[in-house]
Write a protein that holds these residues in place. Structure first.
Motif, PDB file in Angstrom:
ATOM      1  N   SER A  11       0.844  -1.187   0.000  1.00  0.00           N
ATOM      2  CA  SER A  11       0.000   0.000   0.000  1.00  0.00           C
ATOM      3  C   SER A  11       0.881   1.240   0.000  1.00  0.00           C
ATOM      4  O   SER A  11       2.024   1.205   0.450  1.00  0.00           O
ATOM      5  N   PHE A  12       0.341   2.339  -0.523  1.00  0.00           N
ATOM      6  CA  PHE A  12       1.121   3.578  -0.562  1.00  0.00           C
ATOM      7  C   PHE A  12       0.188   4.779  -0.685  1.00  0.00           C
ATOM      8  O   PHE A  12      -0.990   4.650  -1.013  1.00  0.00           O
ATOM      9  N   VAL A  13       0.744   5.970  -0.424  1.00  0.00           N
ATOM     10  CA  VAL A  13       0.043   7.226  -0.655  1.00  0.00           C
ATOM     11  C   VAL A  13       0.706   7.937  -1.826  1.00  0.00           C
ATOM     12  O   VAL A  13       1.927   8.072  -1.862  1.00  0.00           O
ATOM     13  N   ASP A  14      -0.100   8.386  -2.775  1.00  0.00           N
ATOM     14  CA  ASP A  14       0.399   9.219  -3.863  1.00  0.00           C
ATOM     15  C   ASP A  14       0.624  10.620  -3.292  1.00  0.00           C
ATOM     16  O   ASP A  14      -0.327  11.324  -2.966  1.00  0.00           O
ATOM     17  N   GLU A  15       1.877  11.012  -3.145  1.00  0.00           N
ATOM     18  CA  GLU A  15       2.200  12.284  -2.496  1.00  0.00           C
ATOM     19  C   GLU A  15       1.717  13.503  -3.296  1.00  0.00           C
ATOM     20  O   GLU A  15       1.578  14.588  -2.752  1.00  0.00           O
ATOM     21  N   ARG A  16       1.436  13.336  -4.575  1.00  0.00           N
ATOM     22  CA  ARG A  16       0.945  14.461  -5.377  1.00  0.00           C
ATOM     23  C   ARG A  16      -0.509  14.777  -5.093  1.00  0.00           C
ATOM     24  O   ARG A  16      -0.934  15.926  -5.166  1.00  0.00           O
ATOM     25  N   THR A  17      -1.293  13.741  -4.756  1.00  0.00           N
ATOM     26  CA  THR A  17      -2.733  13.936  -4.606  1.00  0.00           C
ATOM     27  C   THR A  17      -3.261  13.537  -3.229  1.00  0.00           C
ATOM     28  O   THR A  17      -4.398  13.850  -2.892  1.00  0.00           O
ATOM     29  N   ALA A  18      -2.455  12.820  -2.432  1.00  0.00           N
ATOM     30  CA  ALA A  18      -2.877  12.296  -1.123  1.00  0.00           C
ATOM     31  C   ALA A  18      -4.021  11.299  -1.266  1.00  0.00           C
ATOM     32  O   ALA A  18      -5.002  11.322  -0.513  1.00  0.00           O
ATOM     33  N   ASN A  19      -3.899  10.404  -2.266  1.00  0.00           N
ATOM     34  CA  ASN A  19      -4.824   9.297  -2.440  1.00  0.00           C
ATOM     35  C   ASN A  19      -4.098   7.979  -2.163  1.00  0.00           C
ATOM     36  O   ASN A  19      -2.879   7.898  -2.254  1.00  0.00           O
ATOM     37  N   ILE A  20      -4.897   6.950  -1.829  1.00  0.00           N
ATOM     38  CA  ILE A  20      -4.357   5.628  -1.492  1.00  0.00           C
ATOM     39  C   ILE A  20      -4.297   4.742  -2.734  1.00  0.00           C
ATOM     40  O   ILE A  20      -5.225   4.736  -3.554  1.00  0.00           O
ATOM     41  N   GLY A  21      -3.211   3.979  -2.852  1.00  0.00           N
ATOM     42  CA  GLY A  21      -3.076   3.022  -3.942  1.00  0.00           C
ATOM     43  C   GLY A  21      -2.402   1.748  -3.460  1.00  0.00           C
ATOM     44  O   GLY A  21      -1.914   1.671  -2.326  1.00  0.00           O
ATOM     45  N   VAL A  22      -2.398   0.740  -4.328  1.00  0.00           N
ATOM     46  CA  VAL A  22      -1.661  -0.497  -4.052  1.00  0.00           C
ATOM     47  C   VAL A  22      -0.775  -0.799  -5.253  1.00  0.00           C
ATOM     48  O   VAL A  22      -1.136  -0.533  -6.405  1.00  0.00           O
ATOM     49  N   LEU A  23       0.390  -1.347  -4.948  1.00  0.00           N
ATOM     50  CA  LEU A  23       1.349  -1.749  -5.972  1.00  0.00           C
ATOM     51  C   LEU A  23       1.494  -3.253  -5.936  1.00  0.00           C
ATOM     52  O   LEU A  23       1.753  -3.831  -4.878  1.00  0.00           O
ATOM     53  N   ASN A  24       1.289  -3.901  -7.091  1.00  0.00           N
ATOM     54  CA  ASN A  24       1.531  -5.333  -7.200  1.00  0.00           C
ATOM     55  C   ASN A  24       3.025  -5.522  -7.418  1.00  0.00           C
ATOM     56  O   ASN A  24       3.562  -5.143  -8.461  1.00  0.00           O
ATOM     57  N   LEU A  25       3.702  -6.075  -6.423  1.00  0.00           N
ATOM     58  CA  LEU A  25       5.157  -6.207  -6.477  1.00  0.00           C
ATOM     59  C   LEU A  25       5.612  -7.329  -7.399  1.00  0.00           C
ATOM     60  O   LEU A  25       6.795  -7.438  -7.690  1.00  0.00           O
ATOM     61  N   VAL A  26       4.674  -8.145  -7.864  1.00  0.00           N
ATOM     62  CA  VAL A  26       5.000  -9.228  -8.804  1.00  0.00           C
ATOM     63  C   VAL A  26       4.931  -8.726 -10.241  1.00  0.00           C
ATOM     64  O   VAL A  26       5.850  -8.928 -11.039  1.00  0.00           O
ATOM     65  N   THR A  27       3.836  -8.019 -10.564  1.00  0.00           N
ATOM     66  CA  THR A  27       3.626  -7.573 -11.942  1.00  0.00           C
ATOM     67  C   THR A  27       4.065  -6.120 -12.180  1.00  0.00           C
ATOM     68  O   THR A  27       4.214  -5.702 -13.322  1.00  0.00           O
TER      69      THR A  27
END
Length: 199
Positions: A11-27
């Protein structure tokens, strides 16, 4: 930010917009879960966040106007969002971690008492909305983000902050201590996969 137990999602926060996202570390695929606008304090400014060990939920703090905010849950596929706890002035909870079974969020609850002093507790907040369990009351002055890591077998909780050296206590009984660091500078980073060692 944090990773799921299998290391597949972060999980992470997009520092430009302060929205939540997820990163698939495999793909390498990135998926944004919220679309609140750019640093929008009406919809929520996403901050501290933790992905559940099973990779199904992200818990995060959403800052709103007047210095208040909400502890929110969102599924990693974006299909469901819910408010786990609404904060008020001088009484808020930030996400600190999860229990190993992904059934409870571990929250750092900071609030002002009637006598004007502050208290900081570690609470267990059930994902299904059940009653909050105070796991450790009166931590003292935490000062900065609490680091919380539950052992792989779910039996032990390791925690530390800028003001609290690394320590381990039983999940079912916070008074039963397994380890307390003698070095004030030691901070909790994680567990070995077999749960025998604390990093």
């Amino acid at each position: 930010s944090s990773t799921s137990a299998d290391g597949a999602l972060a999980s992470f926060v997009d520092e430009r917009t302060a929205n939540i996202g997820v990163l698939n570390l495999v793909t390498g695929e990135t998926r944004m879960l919220t679309n609140y606008g750019n640093w929008n304090r009406t919809n929520g400014v996403a901050g501290m966040n933790q992905i559940s060990p099973d990779g199904k939920w992200v818990v995060f703090y959403a800052g709103l106007h007047l210095g208040v905010g909400e502890l929110r849950l969102i599924r990693t596929d974006g299909s469901e969002t819910k408010v786990l706890q609404r904060g008020v002035v001088d009484n808020r909870t930030w996400p600190a971690g999860w229990t190993a079974d992904s059934k409870n969020v571990i929250g750092l609850h900071v609030f002002k008492k009637p006598d004007g002093t502050w208290q900081e507790d570690l609470d267990f907040l059930p994902v299904d909305g059940g009653p909050v369990r105070v796991w450790k009351a009166g931590l003292g002055v935490v000062r900065s983000q609490m680091r919380v890591r539950v052992s792989p077998d779910g039996r032990w909780l390791a925690y530390s902050s800028e003001a609290i050296p690394a320590r381990v206590a039983a999940v079912e009984d916070s008074g039963r201590t397994g380890f307390v660091s003698a070095d004030d500078s030691e901070r909790v980073m994680g567990w070995s996969p077999d749960g025998r060692y604390l990093l």
